[in-house]
Design an enzyme around this catalytic site. Sequence first.
Site, PDB file in Angstrom:
ATOM      1  N   GLY A 128       3.337  -3.405   1.396  1.00  0.00           N
ATOM      2  CA  GLY A 128       2.838  -2.948   0.093  1.00  0.00           C
ATOM      3  C   GLY A 128       2.387  -1.501   0.108  1.00  0.00           C
ATOM      4  O   GLY A 128       1.738  -1.040  -0.830  1.00  0.00           O
ATOM      5  N   LEU A 129       2.729  -0.755   1.159  1.00  0.00           N
ATOM      6  CA  LEU A 129       2.304   0.651   1.241  1.00  0.00           C
ATOM      7  C   LEU A 129       3.426   1.613   0.839  1.00  0.00           C
ATOM      8  O   LEU A 129       3.360   2.811   1.130  1.00  0.00           O
ATOM      9  CB  LEU A 129       1.789   0.972   2.653  1.00  0.00           C
ATOM     10  CG  LEU A 129       0.587   0.130   3.115  1.00  0.00           C
ATOM     11  CD1 LEU A 129       0.156   0.517   4.524  1.00  0.00           C
ATOM     12  CD2 LEU A 129      -0.604   0.281   2.166  1.00  0.00           C
ATOM     13  N   GLY A 130       4.435   1.105   0.180  1.00  0.00           N
ATOM     14  CA  GLY A 130       5.460   1.973  -0.421  1.00  0.00           C
ATOM     15  C   GLY A 130       6.438   2.573   0.573  1.00  0.00           C
ATOM     16  O   GLY A 130       6.967   3.664   0.338  1.00  0.00           O
TER      17      GLY A 130
ATOM     18  N   SER B 131       9.557   1.627   1.369  1.00  0.00           N
ATOM     19  CA  SER B 131      10.942   1.779   0.890  1.00  0.00           C
ATOM     20  C   SER B 131      11.044   2.927  -0.109  1.00  0.00           C
ATOM     21  O   SER B 131      11.999   3.716  -0.069  1.00  0.00           O
ATOM     22  CB  SER B 131      11.480   0.470   0.310  1.00  0.00           C
ATOM     23  OG  SER B 131      10.667   0.018  -0.729  1.00  0.00           O
TER      24      SER B 131
ATOM     25  N   ASP C 290       5.654   3.414  -7.163  1.00  0.00           N
ATOM     26  CA  ASP C 290       5.855   3.818  -5.769  1.00  0.00           C
ATOM     27  C   ASP C 290       6.685   5.093  -5.664  1.00  0.00           C
ATOM     28  O   ASP C 290       6.341   6.013  -4.919  1.00  0.00           O
ATOM     29  CB  ASP C 290       6.557   2.696  -4.978  1.00  0.00           C
ATOM     30  CG  ASP C 290       5.670   1.477  -4.805  1.00  0.00           C
ATOM     31  OD1 ASP C 290       4.653   1.388  -5.515  1.00  0.00           O
ATOM     32  OD2 ASP C 290       6.002   0.620  -3.974  1.00  0.00           O
TER      33      ASP C 290
HETATM   34  C1  MEV Z   1       3.337  -4.210  -6.078  1.00  0.00           C
HETATM   35  O1  MEV Z   1       3.096  -3.121  -5.207  1.00  0.00           O
HETATM   36  C2  MEV Z   1       2.564  -4.065  -7.357  1.00  0.00           C
HETATM   37  C3  MEV Z   1       2.864  -5.100  -8.403  1.00  0.00           C
HETATM   38  O2  MEV Z   1       2.046  -4.837  -9.540  1.00  0.00           O
HETATM   39  C4  MEV Z   1       4.330  -5.083  -8.793  1.00  0.00           C
HETATM   40  C5  MEV Z   1       4.759  -3.829  -9.539  1.00  0.00           C
HETATM   41  O3  MEV Z   1       3.920  -3.130 -10.138  1.00  0.00           O
HETATM   42  O4  MEV Z   1       5.989  -3.581  -9.562  1.00  0.00           O
HETATM   43  C6  MEV Z   1       2.500  -6.474  -7.912  1.00  0.00           C
END
Ligand code: MEV
Length: 328
Positions: free
Chosen positions: A111-113, A115, A159
């Site tokens: 979840g730290l971007g 990609s 992201d």
């Molecule tokens: C994922 O990093 C964040 C979410 O809100 C999904 C998104 O915004 O695309 C869960």
Amino acid sequence: MPCVKTRASAPGKIILFGEHAVVSGTPAIGSAVGLRARVTVEDLPGRLEIALRDMGLTVTGFSVGPNGEVISLGSSEEAARAARYVAGVVRELDARDIRVIVESEIPVASGLGSSAAIVVAALAAVSSHMGLDLSVNQVAAQAHGIEKMVQQGLGSPMDTALSAFGGYQMVCGGASPLELPAIEMVVGCTSRPHDTRSEVARVQELRSAYPEVIGPIFQAVGEITRRAIPCIRDGSLMELGTLMNMNQGLLESIGAGTRELSELIYAARGAGGALGAKLTGAGGGGCMIALPEPGRQRDVLIALAQSRGSGFPVKTGAEGLIVETGIR
Ligand code: MEV
């Protein structure tokens, strides 16, 4: 003659407030952080190669399918899967006769971007090496398209906007920059990878099943996000921490938390003395963020390590895309 290389680097990110609710239209705030992905491009006449240095993987002699999938007889499935974001860039630009070397400090599937940072850096490095002069706006827009294509329709512009522009971004439909000062935070990662796609789908199903419950929860998340902006601007860290804790409670209510994430969050708030802590990104694994008391980043890092998390200090508002040309 020494070969001339082109290099680009782009930062990873954290979501500070508003994940999941943003998918249903309320605002979210994210920030670029100092971990970076670096992509170097050099000439390779007659061939096309992607080298993923951190994973020790190389993909060569391949073609790219319509969703960025790598079709290669000579490479392992693992290498082909890992290379698909760069392959998406190669396809978008119709690039050939190059070697693309990827090195990244950003943990994957956390979840730290990672990609988005790789796509942004690869798009900038390859296009610049080909003599194309893409603006940062164009890089951000095209990178978002490539990320969405590879992830098959999923992904907010958060992201790729943060990787391209750096700083802070607010997402509400599209992304727009926020001028805010840097703050010191800590990121803590669980050992469990997360899967944004399935987490988003699960939360959206919950929303469809309980619209009267989830709707107000998302509205509350949106209000927390709006209130956080003046707190960051004015350095009101106590209130910012309280808002993070409230956001975490609401993320728990939609099932985005896990035991491992909670252990790190409570360790940071407890022994670490953090003013606030919450998960960051889609949840279901991945990472959390904590706001230490000023000067107490180390205490939070120790508390995370004692709870079997891997933590590192970050500063928000990090620099976006950097391109270097003519490297010998
Ligand atoms: C994922 O990093 C964040 C979410 O809100 C999904 C998104 O915004 O695309 C869960």
